[in-house]
Design an enzyme around this catalytic site. Structure first.
Site, PDB file in Angstrom:
ATOM      1  N   ASP A 186       8.017   3.885   9.005  1.00 40.56           N
ATOM      2  CA  ASP A 186       7.135   3.645   7.615  1.00 40.56           C
ATOM      3  C   ASP A 186       5.469   2.867   8.587  1.00 40.56           C
ATOM      4  O   ASP A 186       5.591   1.986   8.598  1.00 40.56           O
ATOM      5  CB  ASP A 186       7.815   2.736   6.865  1.00 40.56           C
ATOM      6  CG  ASP A 186       6.320   3.080   5.505  1.00 40.56           C
ATOM      7  OD1 ASP A 186       5.655   3.767   5.235  1.00 40.56           O
ATOM      8  OD2 ASP A 186       7.156   1.995   4.565  1.00 40.56           O
ATOM      9  N   HIS A 208       9.690   5.382   4.535  1.00 38.69           N
ATOM     10  CA  HIS A 208       9.453   4.375   3.203  1.00 38.69           C
ATOM     11  C   HIS A 208      10.089   3.633   2.164  1.00 38.69           C
ATOM     12  O   HIS A 208       9.993   3.136   1.465  1.00 38.69           O
ATOM     13  CB  HIS A 208       7.951   4.741   2.200  1.00 38.69           C
ATOM     14  CG  HIS A 208       7.297   3.633   1.374  1.00 38.69           C
ATOM     15  ND1 HIS A 208       6.913   2.421   2.134  1.00 38.69           N
ATOM     16  CD2 HIS A 208       7.615   4.001  -0.052  1.00 38.69           C
ATOM     17  CE1 HIS A 208       6.089   2.168   1.154  1.00 38.69           C
ATOM     18  NE2 HIS A 208       6.456   2.875  -0.385  1.00 38.69           N
ATOM     19  N   SER A 239       8.707  -0.817  -2.379  1.00 38.32           N
ATOM     20  CA  SER A 239       7.353   0.461  -2.408  1.00 38.32           C
ATOM     21  C   SER A 239       6.238  -1.336  -2.893  1.00 38.32           C
ATOM     22  O   SER A 239       6.264  -2.588  -2.741  1.00 38.32           O
ATOM     23  CB  SER A 239       6.549   1.454  -2.794  1.00 38.32           C
ATOM     24  OG  SER A 239       5.380   1.901  -2.580  1.00 38.32           O
TER      25      SER A 239
END
Length: 869
Positions: free
Chosen positions: A360, A413, A178
């Site tokens: 995602d 994600h 991320s």
């Protein structure tokens, strides 16, 4: 202001008195985990920065394999402000929380199966300061930043290695996900530069691993729109309007571009109920144990327990309230784009693995592909599926800069959504092995004795007790001298059979028995799910049967499908699309003549897959028959189609843009196909060799995917190449075992000697495909005012939703209910739109209803009762 400063000074005085040790402690036991830990855990602090005022907390877990030689990783969780403990217990560590409703006691911890620590030593580091248990001894210190974090982590690592010299020679990787996609490339550059100027100790840096990384904020925000379009979250029209009005800029829009701003709001409204990190899920109440993200709260209950802090040797008084993600942590986001760092690291020759969950929407795979492409390195291993146990787990491509990009099929994600696949992917990469290189013999059926009527069935073999619904089976003779005997199963509505709609259900193929629909899609009974062992399977009731709100005739058609047969094996007529429409029409009028109590019930024709060619033609046949006053009249109201085949060429051509939208093929291959083939990928000019070669590349790329449900594994059986899905394989085995048992045939009143071996789908049935496109039938039925529900599994590549949308759009009817999510218990089940011709389109699931039975039931129940989805 004075009061605020006083509090800061007081806090500073307290912190300078705190006793702490700049070293690690071995942890043998943890609260919530039963018994001693089955791995070696060390926790501690390393001081960095001026006067070592920033105290960085870490969890270090030795490799469970060969710690002396296995790679050493530092893992950074994103945010910024998310503790690396999140990675340890939710993504790739050896512990996880048992998901139970919190009762005030310490949440329970259990061992995991797919921990990366099985093949690597991992330092889980809380950074920047203010994250997790990391803290500053100087509350007036500078605000952390991206570039500052890179320097701090480099300093931390050299000091940590100085205290752990036994890991000097281990290959070292910087890893994370991320937001750390901004920081990690900068850390790699810092370490590399430090090695060059002989900083001690030297770090044996080999590369980095990033999962769903932020690279350029504007870029990944902008990519959400084409991603949402490719994933069937927004309509074609909205996407086209946004492209036209916004020019590809959907983030930080010019305030004067009011049309674009309005369209962006429409987009946000459309996806507002979707869980961005995994679009297959919906937003939910995070306080409910049924909500996926509820598990995150367990880490906060755990880490804020005093006994846990003592066990971890957390310095008392340094962290008041531990948060999994402290989004209030002050951070100067001074790296606008990490692409220059990636470029520099590539030049230095470091390996990299970039992972992207293909479902995602927070950091869409399109954004990741885009910045990788901007590095402009040549491809040395073309886009291809990567496999786990002969099943497609995702797609991968390798570049000349030692960068490997890989998608995780059905992934979100973070790694937690696909832990097994992510573990295998990492394991292979860490060892540099990513990319490991019909008619049956006919009897004289004219002698068969039969009765052209139905029989009520009270009991069925392998179903315990009497049936909890009313079942009738039988034959209706159609055609010349009624020589074609069409077998049906009729189930009365469990609601109000006198008034509820009457449906005829046709399974696709052509040649698939309607028993497939009854047992596996929308009927009131099914087989008990278990591995097939050769015995006849047990039957159980289902929860989401359409018979709860409708009477349904499950019809075996054409003749040769299921238990339907011909009394004249020498008949010259071969079954066809138009012939089937006439035969079903005749069957229905004869069936209603024998069941006059259903003459006034609203009537619908329903089916899926290949019946998309036949059902619209049947509706037209019935309508024409009513117009000619055929008796009995049929109270025709409309039709229902699931993932309907409509125009074969158009269907196949749209598999390419569908595959691109679903991350099954690379952007480069898609652009090359579009340029060379110009939208025609099926009937390619033999002289267009480039297009032919690219189509082959496409076919090779998706060869490991189950086209009926791209998230599922593909089953391969040389003896039955038609069954590509393991669930479909089990369905065929179970239903064939059941329907071929003599006691079952007696119970169903099947005519003895009429059918040899029953097949769920008789693929070799002689058949003439004479409806090239069913669009003209749809248009005619629309003119006649019949209602229709067309639903399309958004994970179905066999009949892609793009193809269905395309022919619906060709009818050129105005939209009366704009594209929007349709919900079940405040969760997005799919997307829907309604047209002026009384046609409703809806998405959700795979090629058939077996993948989403609850959603399909709720959808049908609402639509059939006239409610909006």
């Amino acid at each position: 202001m004075g009061s605020w400063m006083l509090k800061l000074i007081q806090l500073q005085l307290v912190l300078v008195l705190i006793q702490h040790a700049d070293s690690g402690s071995i942890i043998r036991y943890l609260p919530g985990f039963e018994g001693p830990l089955p791995f070696e855990l060390e926790t501690g602090y390393i001081g960095v920065g001026e006067a070592e005022e920033d105290q960085m907390f870490y969890y270090f877990i030795k490799s469970e394999s060969n710690p002396e030689e296995d790679p050493l990783l530092v893992w950074l969780t994103g945010g910024p402000g998310c503790s690396s403990f999140s990675g340890l217990v939710y993504e790739n560590g050896p512990l996880a929380f048992k998901v139970d409703a919190y009762n005030g006691s310490i949440p329970s911890l259990v061992s995991t199966t797919y921990s990366w620590t099985k093949v690597a030593n991992i330092i889980y580091l809380d950074q920047p300061v203010g994250t997790g248990f990391s803290y500053s001894r100087n509350p007036l210190a500078d605000i952390p930043s991206d570039t500052g974090a890179a320097k701090r982590v480099d300093e931390f690592l050299r000091k940590w290695l100085d205290k752990h010299p036994e890991y000097f020679s281990n290959p070292f990787y910087v890893t994370g996900n991320s937001y750390s996609g901004k920081v990690i490339p900068a850390i790699v550059q810092e370490i590399s530069n430090g090695n060059c100027i002989c900083c001690k100790p030297q770090i044996n840096l080999q590369g980095y691993v990033l999962g769903n990384p932020v690279a350029d904020t504007d870029q990944h925000h902008n990519s959400r729109i084409p991603f949402a379009h490719g994933m069937a979250l927004i309509s074609d029209e909205l996407y086209a309007s946004m492209k036209r009005s916004c020019g590809g800029i959907y983030f930080n829009v010019d305030p004067l571009n009011t049309e674009c701003l309005k369209l962006v709001q429409d987009f946000k409204k459309c996806v507002s109920s979707i869980y961005e990190e995994l679009i297959l899920e919906s937003n939910c109440d995070t306080t409910s144990p049924d909500c996926y993200t509820y598990r995150y709260s367990l880490s906060e209950y755990w880490a804020n327990n005093e006994s846990v802090r003592r066990a971890l040797n957390v310095v008392k008084g340094t962290t008041e309230k531990w948060e999994r993600c402290n989004y209030n942590v002050h951070c100067n986001k001074d790296i606008r784009s990490s692409i220059p760092y990636h470029m520099n690291n590539s030049i230095e020759g470091y390996r990299s693995l970039i992972l992207s969950g293909d479902h995602d929407m927070t950091i869409p795979f399109l954004a990741t592909q885009d910045w990788i492409r901007s590095l402009n390195f040549s491809i040395i291993e073309k886009w291809r599926p990567w496999m786990v146990l002969n099943k497609v787990a995702g797609y991968t491509q390798t570049y000349a800069n030692k960068m490997t990009f890989a998608t995780v099929k059905g992934g979100g994600h973070t790694l937690e959504y696909k832990p097994e696949e992510s573990s295998i992917l990492f394991k292979r990469n860490s060892k540099n092995t990513m990319g490991i290189k019909l008619l049956l013999l006919l009897l004289p059926l004219v002698l068969i004795q039969h009765a052209d009527s139905g029989s009520t069935i009270r009991y069925l073999p392998h179903f315990q007790g009497p049936l909890p619904f009313e079942l009738e089976t039988g034959y209706i003779g159609v055609g010349e001298a009624e020589e074609e005997q069409m077998f049906y199963y009729f189930i009365k509505s469990e609601g109000n059979p006198e008034e509820d709609p009457l449906l005829v259900w046709l399974s696709g193929g052509p040649g698939c028995s309607s028993l497939s629909g009854l047992l596996f899609e929308n009927g009131p009974m099914t087989f008990k799910i278990k591995s097939y062992n050769g015995s006849t399977p047990s039957m159980v009731s289902t929860t989401y049967s359409w018979t709860k709100v409708a009477n349904i005739i499950y019809l075996d058609q054409p003749v040769g499908a299921g238990f339907s047969y011909s009394r004249n094996p020498l008949a010259s007529d071969i079954a066809s699309d138009t012939g089937s429409a006439k035969r079903v029409h005749e069957f229905l009028r004869k069936w209603l003549a024998k069941h006059p109590e259903f003459l006034s019930n609203p009537f619908y024709v329903a089916g899926n897959s290949y019946t998309g060619k036949v059902v619209p033609a049947i509706v037209q046949e019935i309508s024409n028959g009513n117009g000619l006053c055929f008796k009995p009249q049929i109270n025709l109201q409309g039709y229902v189609l699931g993932d309907p085949l409509t125009d074969l060429d158009n269907n196949r051509n749209l598999r390419i843009p569908y595959a691109r939208g679903m991350a099954l093929i690379s952007e480069e291959l898609y652009e090359s196909l579009r340029r060379s083939c110009r939208g025609n990928y099926v009937k390619v000019d033999p002289l267009n060799t480039e297009c032919l070669r690219l189509v082959q590349d496409f076919e090779k790329c998706i060869s490991g995917i189950d086209a009926t449900y791209i998230l599922g594994p593909k089953y391969k059986d040389a003896a039955n190449p038609y069954e590509t899905n393991p669930y479909a394989h089990i369905m065929s085995l179970q239903s064939s075992s059941w329907a071929n048992e003599e006691s079952v045939r007696r119970a169903l009143q099947v005519h003895k000697g009429s059918v040899g071996k029953w097949l769920r789908c008789y693929r070799e049935i002689p058949y003439r495909y004479d409806v090239i496109s069913s669009v003209p039938y749809h248009k005619n039925n629309s003119i006649q005012g019949y209602r229709s529900l067309i639903f399309s599994g958004d994970q179905d590549m066999l009949v892609p939703f793009l193809a269905t949308q395309d022919w619906i759009r060709s009818l050129n009817y105005s939209i009366v209910d704009h594209w929007r999510p349709w919900m079940i218990q405040n969760q997005v089940a799919g997307y829907t739109r309604t047209y002026a011709n009384k046609m409703t389109f809806a998405t959700g699931g795979g090629h058939t209803m077996v993948y989403k039975p609850e959603e399909c039931y709720v959808m049908f129940k609402r639509w059939i009762s006239g409610q909006p989805l």
